[in-house]
Enzyme design. Structure first.
Site, PDB file in Angstrom:
ATOM      1  N   HIS A  91      -1.289   6.524  -1.798  1.00 32.34           N
ATOM      2  CA  HIS A  91      -0.886   5.539  -2.794  1.00 32.34           C
ATOM      3  C   HIS A  91       0.583   5.126  -2.586  1.00 32.34           C
ATOM      4  O   HIS A  91       1.169   4.458  -3.423  1.00 32.34           O
ATOM      5  CB  HIS A  91      -1.093   6.197  -4.178  1.00 32.34           C
ATOM      6  CG  HIS A  91      -0.829   5.344  -5.357  1.00 32.34           C
ATOM      7  ND1 HIS A  91      -1.587   4.229  -5.667  1.00 32.34           N
ATOM      8  CD2 HIS A  91       0.124   5.435  -6.337  1.00 32.34           C
ATOM      9  CE1 HIS A  91      -1.111   3.686  -6.786  1.00 32.34           C
ATOM     10  NE2 HIS A  91      -0.081   4.386  -7.199  1.00 32.34           N
ATOM     11  N   SER A 110       3.159   0.670  -7.210  1.00 30.22           N
ATOM     12  CA  SER A 110       2.248   1.220  -8.220  1.00 30.22           C
ATOM     13  C   SER A 110       2.496   0.571  -9.586  1.00 30.22           C
ATOM     14  O   SER A 110       2.467  -0.654  -9.692  1.00 30.22           O
ATOM     15  CB  SER A 110       2.408   2.742  -8.271  1.00 30.22           C
ATOM     16  OG  SER A 110       1.442   3.325  -9.113  1.00 30.22           O
ATOM     17  N   ASP A 129      -7.208   5.226  -1.588  1.00 31.18           N
ATOM     18  CA  ASP A 129      -6.145   5.457  -2.575  1.00 31.18           C
ATOM     19  C   ASP A 129      -6.791   6.056  -3.813  1.00 31.18           C
ATOM     20  O   ASP A 129      -7.575   5.399  -4.500  1.00 31.18           O
ATOM     21  CB  ASP A 129      -5.459   4.125  -2.887  1.00 31.18           C
ATOM     22  CG  ASP A 129      -4.294   4.259  -3.866  1.00 31.18           C
ATOM     23  OD1 ASP A 129      -4.236   5.271  -4.582  1.00 31.18           O
ATOM     24  OD2 ASP A 129      -3.461   3.347  -3.909  1.00 31.18           O
TER      25      ASP A 129
END
Lengths: 268, 268
Positions: free
Chosen positions: B249, B98, B221
């Protein structure tokens, strides 16, 4: 020069846990860092723990093996000092098994600032009987025979030595693991380490120790008798000895909880 | 100055495994290094693996937290660079989850020699919709509301965000773990990290990337849509994208085997 990363890969350095104090765990002859695994859950909860394999052992990078360097314990002590330098370790608590107790002693005298305490599990500064007054436990001829056996019958040698070291009445699994660890080491490397371990005499260094020492002495140890532990206690400037009722030379594997508890009490 | 050891303790650095190549795994917002555990058995068998917690996350040393430094992703990138310097890492394969994908990008542009490849799991260079042509997925007012909720009801915020991030249909255990991880972070530190993550726009850096990039894109996501992945692929000078049929995610937690396999194929 990527010194730290080079040493980290060369000595297969592992870093675990978190805490203010850092422990450096050093395995013995024919072993590797994996042998410390029973002690790790408790230790990593409280300390930063650094593990490694001496060059030639475990998953170290064999390309760095040097026959001359590793023919004496000073060469192994240099591995310890290299790791301390690479990681900028200071005031580290060195925990050595068997011959690594002597290796740590050598390193700690060479570079005192890197260390704060030495914890020795089944140590011996000299495995030989030295007349008239020191009984390391072995006659030179006996040890020469054992080393000869490495050439003649390596697997036979491993299967003879493993139960002697681990303690024959301890779990077959642990004895088998040690025997397997002996066998998986390159025979020439193992023989060089064996000679450096069993034919050396570092008794003169005991008086030179610059740090407090905690000795864990097994009550029934074919390699390091209680007389050896008593001798070390007398010679070391600042030392404690904890006699553990146990069979064998690998207290960190057979009695990890007792060692952990006593070790934490000593450190804290 | 004991720089390496200081950084090792500050960022709770863990080093595992053995291999010629070194992987540096960087966790995302509200997470810590523990989230990588599903990928570790396979990775450590083949590579040297370095893990850490950003200052303020996991078991990092909170005393080193600096409100100004950690108000922008550059501060987190400095943590990455500090670790590279402390361990003399060169040509490291950076694996970021991320927001850490962007953090790694920033670090890799600042000090290219330390890195060789960037692997990004569910990345986004900008979570905001920027009119007329970039859909990061969120209106600024929505994100402001989410940040406000951190002040008003921290546990409610964690329990709202965790299933959104993990994917609500993934195991309750993983959703609960993420929610617990959010809750266990100091609220002010989490809020500062959240603002740095969700209100920033690093799209301009994509073109500046100095290393090949592998993007793992989740097909479903809530935080980083496939449009965002496509956008990155177009902007990055040298990139591949692997679209993983998945919800959520956190592909490194929900689909570790698929990620491991593709990651190894890409590296080797």
């Amino acid at each position: 020069m990527p010194f730290a990363n080079e040493i980290i890969k060369r000595n297969n350095v592992t870093i675990l846990g978190s805490g203010e104090k850092t422990l450096l765990l050093a395995h013995g002859f024919g072993c590797d860092q994996n042998m410390w695994r029973f002690m790790l859950p408790a230790l990593t909860a409280q300390y930063k723990v650094v593990l490694f394999d001496y060059v030639g052992s475990g998953h170290s990078e064999i390309a760095h093996y040097d026959q001359v360097r590793y023919s004496s314990l000073e060469g192994y002590a240099q591995d310890v000092l290299d790791i301390c330098e690479a990681l900028d370790l200071q005031d580290v608590i060195f925990v050595g098994h068997s011959v690594s107790s002597t290796i740590g002693l050598i390193a700690s005298i060479q570079k005192p600032n890197a260390f704060s305490q030495l914890i020795m599990i089944c140590p011996s500064p000299c495995f030989l009987n030295v007349k008239p007054d020191y009984m390391g436990g072995f006659e030179k001829s006996d040890l020469e025979e054992l080393i000869d056996l490495m050439d003649k019958n390596y697997i036979g040698w491993a299967n003879y030595l493993a139960p002697l070291v681990m303690g024959a009445n301890n779990s077959e699994k642990l004895v088998g693991e040690l025997s397997g660890s002996f066998c998986s080491t390159d025979p020439l490397i193992a023989k060089t380490f064996a000679k450096a371990t069993f034919f050396s005499d570092y008794r003169h260094l005991l008086k030179e120790a610059k740090h407090p020492v905690l000795i864990f002495q097994s009550s029934q140890d074919a390699l390091a008798s209680t007389e050896v532990g008593d001798y070390m206690l007398k010679q070391l400037p600042e030392a404690e000895l904890q006699l553990i009722k146990a069979e064998g030379h690998c207290l960190h594997m057979t009695h990890p909880d007792i060692i952990n508890q006593a070790l934490r009490a000593y450190i804290d």
